[in-house]
Scaffold this motif. Structure first.
Motif, PDB file in Angstrom:
ATOM      1  N   ASP A  12       0.866  -1.177   0.000  1.00 29.06           N
ATOM      2  CA  ASP A  12       0.000   0.000   0.000  1.00 29.06           C
ATOM      3  C   ASP A  12       0.902   1.226   0.000  1.00 29.06           C
ATOM      4  O   ASP A  12       1.764   1.372   0.867  1.00 29.06           O
ATOM      5  N   ARG A  14       0.214   4.470   0.392  1.00 25.81           N
ATOM      6  CA  ARG A  14      -0.292   5.698   1.021  1.00 25.81           C
ATOM      7  C   ARG A  14       0.461   5.983   2.322  1.00 25.81           C
ATOM      8  O   ARG A  14       0.331   5.228   3.295  1.00 25.81           O
ATOM      9  N   LYS A  21      -3.960   6.706   5.227  1.00 23.27           N
ATOM     10  CA  LYS A  21      -4.367   5.402   4.700  1.00 23.27           C
ATOM     11  C   LYS A  21      -5.654   4.924   5.382  1.00 23.27           C
ATOM     12  O   LYS A  21      -5.784   4.975   6.603  1.00 23.27           O
ATOM     13  N   ILE A 352      -0.397   1.839   8.954  1.00 24.73           N
ATOM     14  CA  ILE A 352       0.655   1.722   7.940  1.00 24.73           C
ATOM     15  C   ILE A 352       1.618   0.619   8.353  1.00 24.73           C
ATOM     16  O   ILE A 352       2.160   0.636   9.454  1.00 24.73           O
TER      17      ILE A 352
END
Length: 368
Positions: A12, A14, A21, A352
């Motif tokens: 991911d 972001r 995120k 994250i």
């Protein structure tokens, strides 16, 4: 342009410091939420009730503390604080762009006697100090623009029953609430928005309010004219009914409720701090080991666990790195716009994954 393999890229990409995120499960929670129905009916009130109860457990709130919700995000609270939280005199510690917001609004309020503003250079720290006559001390637990983290402490003594003497400690926890353990007894009004550690959307504010703060809000709301939207007593009254004064974004509430439960299931606040600390420590270690980079916040004890900032040598073109990262799907690691530094700002919020942070750092190495 560096052509990264699939294995090199984060799962991911972001890494923004807000909006942050959003986990896939939170998106699914929206589809199961009561969209298109009144926020004063039980399905939505149940969601708000779950959030309030979950927050109470997550932050281990002492007896008498309440979880409040309101519309407008932290910006609305910066406007509301002068009306019902500060009696006559305030002291504000400003360590960056966002911690200056409350100080600005307080300084403009003509009904307050004085506002003492303490300022530090971006990336450094300044702390509140005891001052005679001050009835409200304000500071940011985490400065989103610079990645500086304040130690959380009470300044002055909380007012006793009846509002005689004492001072409230008012803390902006927007970009760290949910990512750092703290003792709620040390604060009277700890507020934040859900688009950071809580991985939701903006437009909502949440606050943890002590009995002393609740008492002052009630008293000042009776003594002063306050616009309804900025009247924290109306927010208190509605929160106790598990609702907000005016219509909220139900999708935001659904995502927030899902994230609170995810945090509780993942070890609570201690578990979330461990996740953020693992990621932020990786960034700081990486920056310290590179000849072309260094952590922006020089004093280690003031480095944020949720928003990291890294300065680069002038020979390195950060704008070019940013453009290539975005092209490869790694987004929103730009420095805060007004700082004007050759810098990256990488969020390390609980959702994250540390492995994604490590891959991001590896990709930056390749680009450099």
């Amino acid at each position: 342009m560096v052509n990264f393999s699939h294995e090199q890229l984060p799962a991911d990409g972001r890494f923004g410091s807000g909006p942050s995120k959003v986990r896939e499960a939170q998106v699914h929670a929206i589809t199961a939420s009561p969209l298109g129905t009144s926020h004063r009916k039980q399905p939505v009130k149940n969601l708000v009730g779950n959030i309030r109860e979950g927050m109470r457990e997550l932050f281990a709130l002492p007896e008498g503390y309440e979880v409040l919700l309101g519309n407008g995000g932290a910006t609305a609270l910066w406007d509301a604080i002068p009306f019902t939280l500060v009696e006559k005199r305030a002291q504000c510690a400003v360590i960056g762009e966002f911690s200056s917001k409350a100080a600005k609004e307080l300084s403009a309020a003509p009904w307050l006697e004085s506002v003492d503003v303490l300022r530090s250079e971006p990336g450094s720290m300044i702390l509140n100090h005891q001052q005679e006559g001050v009835d409200a001390y304000l500071y940011a637990h985490n400065e989103t623009s610079t990645g500086a983290m304040s130690p959380l402490a009470r300044y002055g003594t909380a007012p006793v029953s009846g509002g005689d003497g004492g001072a409230l400690t008012i803390v902006d926890g927007t970009s760290i609430a949910g990512g750092k353990v703290f003792d709620a007894k040390n604060v009277d009004f700890y507020y934040f928005s859900p688009q950071k550690c809580f991985g939701s959307d903006g437009g909502l504010w949440i606050a943890l309010a002590s009995p002393a703060a609740l008492e002052r809000i009630e008293r000042l709301a009776k003594e002063r004219w306050v616009p309804d939207f900025l009247n924290l007593q109306l927010a208190v009254n509605n929160s106790r009914k598990d609702q907000t004064l005016n219509t909220p974004a139900v999708a935001t509430i659904a995502m927030l409720a899902d994230q609170v439960q995810w945090m509780l299931d993942g070890g609570g606040l201690a578990g979330m701090e461990a996740r953020s600390t693992a990621s932020s420590a990786a960034v700081y270690s990486w920056a310290a080991e590179r000849p072309y980079a260094q952590p922006f916040v020089q004093q280690e004890e003031y480095r944020s666990v949720t928003v990291t900032t890294t300065d680069f040598d002038d020979a390195i073109s950060v704008p070019e790195i940013l453009a290539q990262l975005r092209e490869a799907g790694m987004v929103d690691v730009d420095p805060y716009r007004s700082l004007g530094r050759n810098q990256l700002r990488i969020a390390t919020f609980p959702a994250i994954e540390t492995d994604d942070v490590l891959k991001l750092l590896s990709c930056i190495d390749a680009l450099v």
